[in-house]
Scaffold this motif. Structure first.
Motif, mmCIF file in Angstrom:
data_model
loop_
_atom_site.group_PDB
_atom_site.id
_atom_site.type_symbol
_atom_site.label_atom_id
_atom_site.label_comp_id
_atom_site.label_asym_id
_atom_site.label_seq_id
_atom_site.Cartn_x
_atom_site.Cartn_y
_atom_site.Cartn_z
ATOM 1 N N MET A 176 0.844 -1.169 0.000
ATOM 2 C CA MET A 176 0.000 0.000 0.000
ATOM 3 C C MET A 176 0.898 1.243 0.000
ATOM 4 O O MET A 176 1.891 1.309 0.709
ATOM 5 C CB MET A 176 -0.891 -0.009 1.242
ATOM 6 N N ARG A 177 0.522 2.225 -0.776
ATOM 7 C CA ARG A 177 1.273 3.472 -0.867
ATOM 8 C C ARG A 177 0.553 4.560 -0.089
ATOM 9 O O ARG A 177 -0.667 4.627 -0.082
ATOM 10 C CB ARG A 177 1.419 3.901 -2.319
ATOM 11 N N ALA A 178 1.315 5.397 0.539
ATOM 12 C CA ALA A 178 0.748 6.509 1.292
ATOM 13 C C ALA A 178 1.210 7.812 0.656
ATOM 14 O O ALA A 178 2.393 7.981 0.370
ATOM 15 C CB ALA A 178 1.193 6.441 2.746
ATOM 16 N N TYR A 179 0.269 8.710 0.459
ATOM 17 C CA TYR A 179 0.575 10.015 -0.127
ATOM 18 C C TYR A 179 0.086 11.112 0.797
ATOM 19 O O TYR A 179 -0.974 11.018 1.394
ATOM 20 C CB TYR A 179 -0.111 10.170 -1.493
ATOM 21 N N ILE A 180 0.882 12.152 0.899
ATOM 22 C CA ILE A 180 0.479 13.369 1.582
ATOM 23 C C ILE A 180 0.570 14.446 0.520
ATOM 24 O O ILE A 180 1.648 14.787 0.057
ATOM 25 C CB ILE A 180 1.383 13.678 2.784
ATOM 26 N N GLY A 181 -0.599 14.924 0.137
ATOM 27 C CA GLY A 181 -0.637 15.815 -1.022
ATOM 28 C C GLY A 181 -0.244 15.009 -2.244
ATOM 29 O O GLY A 181 -0.792 13.949 -2.498
ATOM 30 N N ARG A 182 0.725 15.484 -2.985
ATOM 31 C CA ARG A 182 1.198 14.757 -4.162
ATOM 32 C C ARG A 182 2.480 13.976 -3.898
ATOM 33 O O ARG A 182 3.032 13.358 -4.783
ATOM 34 C CB ARG A 182 1.435 15.736 -5.308
ATOM 35 N N GLN A 183 2.952 14.052 -2.655
ATOM 36 C CA GLN A 183 4.207 13.406 -2.300
ATOM 37 C C GLN A 183 3.968 12.029 -1.690
ATOM 38 O O GLN A 183 3.121 11.869 -0.824
ATOM 39 C CB GLN A 183 4.973 14.262 -1.288
ATOM 40 N N GLN A 184 4.732 11.051 -2.141
ATOM 41 C CA GLN A 184 4.635 9.718 -1.570
ATOM 42 C C GLN A 184 5.516 9.645 -0.325
ATOM 43 O O GLN A 184 6.663 10.073 -0.342
ATOM 44 C CB GLN A 184 5.081 8.647 -2.562
ATOM 45 N N ALA A 185 4.943 9.128 0.749
ATOM 46 C CA ALA A 185 5.692 8.943 1.985
ATOM 47 C C ALA A 185 5.978 7.454 2.144
ATOM 48 O O ALA A 185 5.067 6.637 2.188
ATOM 49 C CB ALA A 185 4.887 9.458 3.168
#
Length: 96
Positions: A1-10
């Motif tokens: 699973m990928r996590a994004y904050i805004g357009r940035q991947q964390a």
């Protein structure tokens, strides 16, 4: 699973911290082995950022408190008992 904050991947915890703070955590925490000159420059930059965004300090404190509350295992925190409130006794007499 990928996590994004805004357009940035964390990807890492450091990524989440940097995206939440808007600055790299190293700016506030320093790095091991930094020279006095590097430390002074880092602290100057941090002061400039706080001067431009005075609300950031309160936001960081709230965020840190929330993290500690939700994940006490991350830090060695022992809750202290709150002291009992003492009732003030009414003073009788006339003020001098």
């Amino acid at each position: 699973m990928r996590a994004y904050i805004g357009r940035q991947q964390a990807v890492t915890a450091e990524d989440f911290a940097e995206l939440a703070l808007g600055t790299p955590p190293e700016l506030w925490l320093g790095v091991e082995g930094e020279t006095e000159m590097e430390r002074a420059a880092r602290e100057d930059a941090a002061r400039d950022i706080l001067a431009d965004h005075p609300e950031m300090y309160d936001d960081l404190i709230r965020m840190a408190a929330q993290v500690i509350e939700e994940h006490p295992d991350l830090v060695d925190v022992v809750p202290l008992p709150r002291p009992a409130r003492r009732r003030r006794t009414a003073r009788k007499g006339v003020a001098a």
